[in-house]
Motif scaffolding. Structure first.
Motif, mmCIF file in Angstrom:
data_model
loop_
_atom_site.group_PDB
_atom_site.id
_atom_site.type_symbol
_atom_site.label_atom_id
_atom_site.label_comp_id
_atom_site.label_asym_id
_atom_site.label_seq_id
_atom_site.Cartn_x
_atom_site.Cartn_y
_atom_site.Cartn_z
ATOM 1 N N ALA A 193 0.978 -1.354 -0.040
ATOM 2 C CA ALA A 193 -0.087 -0.034 0.031
ATOM 3 C C ALA A 193 1.027 1.192 -0.082
ATOM 4 C CB ALA A 193 -0.937 -0.125 1.155
ATOM 5 N N GLU A 194 0.211 2.314 -0.163
ATOM 6 C CA GLU A 194 0.878 3.576 -0.048
ATOM 7 C C GLU A 194 1.865 3.958 1.129
ATOM 8 O OE1 GLU A 194 -0.635 8.096 0.131
ATOM 9 O OE2 GLU A 194 -1.690 6.758 -1.177
ATOM 10 N N HIS A 238 5.153 -10.444 0.004
ATOM 11 C CA HIS A 238 3.822 -9.922 -0.201
ATOM 12 C C HIS A 238 2.919 -11.200 -0.415
ATOM 13 C CE1 HIS A 238 0.370 -7.467 -1.213
ATOM 14 N NE2 HIS A 238 0.236 -8.136 -2.335
ATOM 15 N N VAL A 239 1.857 -11.294 0.074
ATOM 16 C CA VAL A 239 0.729 -12.204 0.083
ATOM 17 C C VAL A 239 -0.389 -11.957 -0.684
ATOM 18 C CG1 VAL A 239 -0.441 -14.263 1.392
ATOM 19 C CG2 VAL A 239 1.853 -13.430 2.209
ATOM 20 N N ILE A 240 -0.770 -12.753 -1.790
ATOM 21 C CA ILE A 240 -1.922 -12.413 -2.494
ATOM 22 C C ILE A 240 -2.951 -13.517 -1.912
ATOM 23 C CG2 ILE A 240 -3.092 -12.514 -4.713
ATOM 24 C CD1 ILE A 240 -0.273 -11.867 -5.907
ATOM 25 N N GLU A 241 -4.082 -12.772 -1.449
ATOM 26 C CA GLU A 241 -4.948 -13.645 -1.200
ATOM 27 C C GLU A 241 -5.792 -14.239 -2.121
ATOM 28 O OE1 GLU A 241 -7.058 -13.021 2.902
ATOM 29 O OE2 GLU A 241 -6.123 -11.077 2.559
ATOM 30 N N PRO A 242 -5.990 -15.704 -2.385
ATOM 31 C CA PRO A 242 -6.840 -16.295 -3.714
ATOM 32 C C PRO A 242 -8.242 -15.922 -3.347
ATOM 33 C CG PRO A 242 -5.545 -18.030 -2.410
ATOM 34 C CD PRO A 242 -5.445 -16.725 -1.794
ATOM 35 N N PHE A 243 -8.948 -15.768 -4.406
ATOM 36 C CA PHE A 243 -10.488 -15.805 -4.162
ATOM 37 C C PHE A 243 -11.137 -16.345 -5.406
ATOM 38 C CE2 PHE A 243 -11.244 -12.645 -7.570
ATOM 39 C CZ PHE A 243 -10.068 -11.953 -7.731
ATOM 40 N N SER A 244 -12.419 -17.013 -4.902
ATOM 41 C CA SER A 244 -13.241 -17.317 -6.031
ATOM 42 C C SER A 244 -14.707 -17.296 -5.635
ATOM 43 C CB SER A 244 -12.830 -19.037 -6.068
ATOM 44 O OG SER A 244 -13.302 -19.646 -4.988
ATOM 45 N N HIS A 251 -1.785 -10.530 -9.726
ATOM 46 C CA HIS A 251 -0.271 -11.051 -9.547
ATOM 47 C C HIS A 251 0.769 -10.238 -10.387
ATOM 48 C CE1 HIS A 251 3.087 -13.709 -10.392
ATOM 49 N NE2 HIS A 251 2.983 -14.199 -9.296
ATOM 50 N N ASP A 252 0.252 -10.031 -11.560
ATOM 51 C CA ASP A 252 1.061 -9.057 -12.298
ATOM 52 C C ASP A 252 1.303 -7.646 -11.743
ATOM 53 O OD1 ASP A 252 1.224 -11.272 -14.317
ATOM 54 O OD2 ASP A 252 -0.021 -10.159 -15.695
ATOM 55 N N GLN A 253 0.164 -7.024 -11.293
ATOM 56 C CA GLN A 253 0.417 -5.523 -10.456
ATOM 57 C C GLN A 253 1.363 -5.838 -9.346
ATOM 58 O OE1 GLN A 253 -3.521 -4.385 -10.063
ATOM 59 N NE2 GLN A 253 -3.958 -3.366 -12.236
ATOM 60 N N ALA A 254 0.999 -6.805 -8.570
ATOM 61 C CA ALA A 254 1.767 -7.126 -7.488
ATOM 62 C C ALA A 254 3.349 -7.324 -7.462
ATOM 63 C CB ALA A 254 1.157 -8.404 -6.372
ATOM 64 N N THR A 255 3.474 -8.129 -8.710
ATOM 65 C CA THR A 255 4.877 -8.325 -9.094
ATOM 66 C C THR A 255 5.476 -6.910 -9.434
ATOM 67 O OG1 THR A 255 4.493 -10.536 -9.882
ATOM 68 C CG2 THR A 255 6.242 -9.358 -10.620
ATOM 69 N N ALA A 256 4.909 -6.233 -10.175
ATOM 70 C CA ALA A 256 5.495 -4.952 -10.509
ATOM 71 C C ALA A 256 5.436 -3.938 -9.279
ATOM 72 C CB ALA A 256 4.601 -4.277 -11.306
ATOM 73 N N HIS A 257 4.948 -3.768 -8.284
ATOM 74 C CA HIS A 257 4.803 -2.914 -7.208
ATOM 75 C C HIS A 257 5.792 -3.515 -6.261
ATOM 76 C CE1 HIS A 257 1.349 -0.382 -8.296
ATOM 77 N NE2 HIS A 257 0.670 -1.523 -8.293
ATOM 78 N N GLY A 291 8.330 -5.182 -7.071
ATOM 79 C CA GLY A 291 9.524 -4.923 -7.676
ATOM 80 C C GLY A 291 10.257 -3.678 -7.437
ATOM 81 N N ASP A 292 9.280 -2.606 -7.732
ATOM 82 C CA ASP A 292 9.606 -1.202 -7.443
ATOM 83 C C ASP A 292 9.825 -1.064 -6.113
ATOM 84 O OD1 ASP A 292 8.711 -0.681 -10.089
ATOM 85 O OD2 ASP A 292 6.745 0.092 -9.775
ATOM 86 N N LEU A 293 9.166 -1.526 -4.943
ATOM 87 C CA LEU A 293 9.432 -1.064 -3.631
ATOM 88 C C LEU A 293 10.756 -1.877 -3.386
ATOM 89 C CD1 LEU A 293 8.388 -0.090 -1.169
ATOM 90 C CD2 LEU A 293 7.271 -2.206 -0.607
ATOM 91 N N ALA A 294 11.099 -3.139 -3.700
ATOM 92 C CA ALA A 294 12.209 -3.543 -3.443
ATOM 93 C C ALA A 294 13.256 -3.095 -4.055
ATOM 94 C CB ALA A 294 12.091 -5.418 -3.765
ATOM 95 N N GLY A 295 13.193 -2.602 -5.210
ATOM 96 C CA GLY A 295 14.337 -2.012 -6.017
ATOM 97 C C GLY A 295 14.731 -0.613 -5.340
ATOM 98 N N ASP A 296 13.727 -0.115 -5.005
ATOM 99 C CA ASP A 296 14.138 1.531 -4.043
ATOM 100 C C ASP A 296 14.632 1.200 -2.829
ATOM 101 O OD1 ASP A 296 12.736 2.678 -6.240
ATOM 102 O OD2 ASP A 296 10.828 3.172 -5.237
ATOM 103 N N PHE A 297 14.847 0.013 -2.237
ATOM 104 C CA PHE A 297 14.989 -0.292 -0.875
ATOM 105 C C PHE A 297 16.291 -1.184 -1.078
ATOM 106 C CE2 PHE A 297 11.341 2.125 0.176
ATOM 107 C CZ PHE A 297 11.763 2.873 1.166
ATOM 108 N N ALA A 298 16.858 -1.545 -2.277
ATOM 109 C CA ALA A 298 17.899 -2.267 -2.266
ATOM 110 C C ALA A 298 17.570 -3.724 -1.831
ATOM 111 C CB ALA A 298 19.226 -1.515 -1.966
ATOM 112 N N ILE A 299 16.586 -4.263 -2.232
ATOM 113 C CA ILE A 299 16.400 -5.680 -1.718
ATOM 114 C C ILE A 299 16.676 -6.647 -2.845
ATOM 115 C CG2 ILE A 299 14.723 -7.357 -0.629
ATOM 116 C CD1 ILE A 299 13.092 -4.766 0.430
ATOM 117 N N ALA A 300 17.537 -7.389 -2.778
ATOM 118 C CA ALA A 300 18.063 -8.385 -3.758
ATOM 119 C C ALA A 300 16.756 -8.964 -4.490
ATOM 120 C CB ALA A 300 19.115 -9.243 -3.246
ATOM 121 N N GLU A 301 17.032 -9.617 -5.729
ATOM 122 C CA GLU A 301 15.860 -10.242 -6.503
ATOM 123 C C GLU A 301 15.761 -11.602 -5.552
ATOM 124 O OE1 GLU A 301 14.398 -10.380 -9.436
ATOM 125 O OE2 GLU A 301 14.729 -8.228 -9.761
ATOM 126 N N HIS A 302 16.790 -12.154 -5.131
ATOM 127 C CA HIS A 302 16.442 -13.677 -4.501
ATOM 128 C C HIS A 302 15.930 -13.450 -3.196
ATOM 129 C CE1 HIS A 302 20.392 -12.722 -2.614
ATOM 130 N NE2 HIS A 302 19.844 -13.347 -1.724
#
Length: 149
Positions: A18-19, A43-49, A68-74, A76-87
């Motif tokens: 979130a913001e 980040h945990v995505i809660e599944p729904f049906s 999932h695609d939006q969460a992946t992008a967000h 990545g942005d947040l982790a990148g801004d705070f130098a959190i490695a890909e792994h």
């Protein structure tokens, strides 16, 4: 008490993306840097049906894919801004508190960092996800106070 910094090797930042996630991430990064600890983010995505009477169902897989695609992008942005490695970036499906506990145990995290809002009235009675994370964790949990939305 010797006044020395605790020996933290791994910190898990649990983020709702979130913001106000940047405030919590900044605190986690500061602690990780001070302790020379590896910082992970989850980040945990809660599944729904939705099902209607067992005969008619709505396929929400495309919506779930978009989430999932939006969460992946967000993430990545947040982790990148705070130098959190890909792994060290974890995006999973499930119940937030269960998945956060599982990740913390798997990573052998020494600390989980979560954001929390002030609770009043009915929200205080029923608790919050940060409270759920606190009660089931096998390590320390830091709840970072963020402004109400």
């Amino acid at each position: 008490m010797t006044g020395r910094v605790p020996d933290l090797k791994r910190i898990l930042l649990a983020s709702d993306l979130a913001e106000d996630a940047r405030l919590v991430a900044a605190r986690a990064r500061m602690i990780a840097d001070a302790c020379h600890a590896e910082l992970h983010i989850i980040h945990v995505i809660e599944p729904f049906s939705l099902n209607y009477g067992g005969e008619i169902s709505i396929d929400l897989s495309s919506v779930q894919d978009q989430i999932h695609d939006q969460a992946t992008a967000h993430l990545g942005d947040l982790a990148g801004d705070f130098a959190i490695a890909e792994h060290c970036r974890h995006l999973v499906f499930g119940t937030p508190e269960a998945e956060i506990h599982k990740a913390a145990d798997t990573l052998e995290a020494d600390l989980i960092v979560v954001g929390t809002h002030g609770r009043h009235g009915i929200a205080l009675l029923f608790g919050s996800q940060s409270t759920s994370v606190l009660h089931g964790a096998n390590c320390d949990v830091l709840a970072v106070r963020v402004p109400d939305r």
